[in-house]
Design a protein around this motif. Structure first.
Motif, PDB file in Angstrom:
ATOM      1  N   CYS A 182     -30.566  -0.387 -17.623  1.00 41.46           N
ATOM      2  CA  CYS A 182     -29.230  -0.191 -18.174  1.00 41.46           C
ATOM      3  C   CYS A 182     -29.178  -0.054 -19.689  1.00 41.46           C
ATOM      4  O   CYS A 182     -28.091   0.069 -20.261  1.00 41.46           O
ATOM      5  CB  CYS A 182     -28.323  -1.346 -17.742  1.00 41.46           C
ATOM      6  N   ASP A 190     -29.454   1.710 -23.365  1.00 42.73           N
ATOM      7  CA  ASP A 190     -29.120   3.054 -23.833  1.00 42.73           C
ATOM      8  C   ASP A 190     -30.394   3.846 -24.105  1.00 42.73           C
ATOM      9  O   ASP A 190     -31.380   3.303 -24.603  1.00 42.73           O
ATOM     10  CB  ASP A 190     -28.300   2.980 -25.116  1.00 42.73           C
ATOM     11  N   THR A 197     -24.488   6.456 -22.560  1.00 42.75           N
ATOM     12  CA  THR A 197     -24.472   5.016 -22.375  1.00 42.75           C
ATOM     13  C   THR A 197     -23.609   4.681 -21.166  1.00 42.75           C
ATOM     14  O   THR A 197     -22.652   5.410 -20.876  1.00 42.75           O
ATOM     15  CB  THR A 197     -23.929   4.295 -23.618  1.00 42.75           C
ATOM     16  N   TRP A 254     -22.110   1.806 -21.176  1.00 43.93           N
ATOM     17  CA  TRP A 254     -21.278   0.709 -21.682  1.00 43.93           C
ATOM     18  C   TRP A 254     -20.005   1.165 -22.380  1.00 43.93           C
ATOM     19  O   TRP A 254     -19.143   0.334 -22.680  1.00 43.93           O
ATOM     20  CB  TRP A 254     -22.099  -0.150 -22.638  1.00 43.93           C
ATOM     21  N   LEU A 287     -16.812   0.044 -20.512  1.00 44.45           N
ATOM     22  CA  LEU A 287     -16.884  -1.180 -19.704  1.00 44.45           C
ATOM     23  C   LEU A 287     -16.513  -2.413 -20.520  1.00 44.45           C
ATOM     24  O   LEU A 287     -16.996  -2.623 -21.629  1.00 44.45           O
ATOM     25  CB  LEU A 287     -18.288  -1.358 -19.140  1.00 44.45           C
ATOM     26  N   ASP A 292     -17.528  -5.356 -19.862  1.00 47.73           N
ATOM     27  CA  ASP A 292     -18.723  -6.184 -19.982  1.00 47.73           C
ATOM     28  C   ASP A 292     -19.510  -5.883 -21.257  1.00 47.73           C
ATOM     29  O   ASP A 292     -20.327  -6.697 -21.693  1.00 47.73           O
ATOM     30  CB  ASP A 292     -19.636  -6.001 -18.764  1.00 47.73           C
ATOM     31  N   ALA A 293     -19.271  -4.736 -21.862  1.00 48.98           N
ATOM     32  CA  ALA A 293     -19.964  -4.400 -23.110  1.00 48.98           C
ATOM     33  C   ALA A 293     -19.637  -5.390 -24.217  1.00 48.98           C
ATOM     34  O   ALA A 293     -20.427  -5.571 -25.144  1.00 48.98           O
ATOM     35  CB  ALA A 293     -19.609  -2.981 -23.553  1.00 48.98           C
ATOM     36  N   TYR A 321     -22.380  -7.809 -23.520  1.00 45.86           N
ATOM     37  CA  TYR A 321     -23.704  -7.186 -23.622  1.00 45.86           C
ATOM     38  C   TYR A 321     -24.056  -6.831 -25.071  1.00 45.86           C
ATOM     39  O   TYR A 321     -25.189  -7.064 -25.526  1.00 45.86           O
ATOM     40  CB  TYR A 321     -23.753  -5.948 -22.740  1.00 45.86           C
ATOM     41  N   LYS A 322     -23.104  -6.280 -25.804  1.00 47.07           N
ATOM     42  CA  LYS A 322     -23.382  -5.870 -27.187  1.00 47.07           C
ATOM     43  C   LYS A 322     -23.612  -7.070 -28.106  1.00 47.07           C
ATOM     44  O   LYS A 322     -24.278  -6.943 -29.135  1.00 47.07           O
ATOM     45  CB  LYS A 322     -22.239  -5.007 -27.726  1.00 47.07           C
ATOM     46  N   TRP A 333     -21.691  -1.826 -12.509  1.00 49.58           N
ATOM     47  CA  TRP A 333     -22.376  -0.970 -13.483  1.00 49.58           C
ATOM     48  C   TRP A 333     -23.812  -0.745 -13.034  1.00 49.58           C
ATOM     49  O   TRP A 333     -24.469  -1.636 -12.510  1.00 49.58           O
ATOM     50  CB  TRP A 333     -22.310  -1.489 -14.917  1.00 49.58           C
ATOM     51  N   HIS A 338     -15.342  -3.395 -26.740  1.00 49.84           N
ATOM     52  CA  HIS A 338     -16.248  -4.059 -27.672  1.00 49.84           C
ATOM     53  C   HIS A 338     -16.111  -3.553 -29.104  1.00 49.84           C
ATOM     54  O   HIS A 338     -16.387  -4.275 -30.061  1.00 49.84           O
ATOM     55  CB  HIS A 338     -17.689  -3.905 -27.211  1.00 49.84           C
TER      56      HIS A 338
END
Length: 207
Positions: free
Chosen positions: A35, A37, A44, A46, A49, A51-52, A55-56, A110, A174
């Motif tokens: 997953c 990039d 991407t 993300w 999303l 959830d980014a 994640y970020k 995702w 994000h």
């Protein structure tokens, strides 16, 4: 008479091309590989999303820990999507916004860019919906999708979910930009027809 509620517990769901198994921290390396990039940065998973936001900030390890914390809190039940050919985790799907008393759940998914054309999304939706309606006794399963995410909107409309409307600027992504979400749902009364439709789609796709 008391109204029965859903009892949502970890379970493994097996399809023809994928297996959905309870998410653990052991899945983190596979998910990071699938997953992340690509080097060119132009594509991407993300961008749209929620959830980014996690994640970020904290990476895949932090993302997995966050999902497991939500599971412990009773709001989410996350699964790793396992590609049966390789045995590797290629994405996640989960029940979220769980309301057991009302028999309502949301599904969020995702999947790594390299696996989105392998039928994993379609079969994961089938397995999650079938479990929700046939085993859990859900009354409603819903989906929320960024209105700019045309690929995901096409995919959810392909499975015959009903579009209910748009929640305008209801969350921040994000990067701080507002997201408007298209809301879709499938009801228990609609599931028998949707199930047949999904099985036909998977058969044509060779899943």
């Amino acid at each position: 008479m008391a109204i029965s509620t859903m009892k949502i517990e970890p379970v493994t769901l097996v399809g023809k091309a994928i297996r959905l198994e309870p998410l653990t921290e052991a899945h983190t390396p596979d998910l990071e590989y699938a997953c992340k990039d690509p080097p060119d940065g132009r594509r991407t998973i993300w961008r749209y999303l929620l959830d980014a936001r996690v994640y970020k900030d904290v990476g895949m390890g932090g993302m997995v820990k966050e999902l497991l914390a939500r599971q412990a809190g009773g709001t989410d039940l996350p699964f790793a999507i396992i590609d049966l050919k390789s045995g590797n985790a290629v994405g996640t799907t989960r029940y979220m916004e769980i309301h057991t008393a009302d028999k309502v759940v949301e599904i969020g998914t995702w999947i790594g860019l390299g696996f989105q054309r392998e039928g994993a999304n379609l079969e994961s939706k089938y397995l999650m919906l079938k479990h929700a309606f046939a085993t859990l006794g859900a009354m409603r399963v819903q989906f929320k999708i960024d209105t700019r995410n045309f690929a995901s909107i096409d995919a959810i409309e392909r499975i015959k979910a009903t579009r209910e409307g748009i929640a305008r600027n209801h969350i921040l992504l994000h990067d701080g930009t507002p997201r408007s979400s298209a809301i879709y749902s499938i009801l228990d009364t609609e599931w028998p027809a949707v199930e047949v439709h999904l099985e036909n789609l998977m058969a044509r796709a060779g899943s």
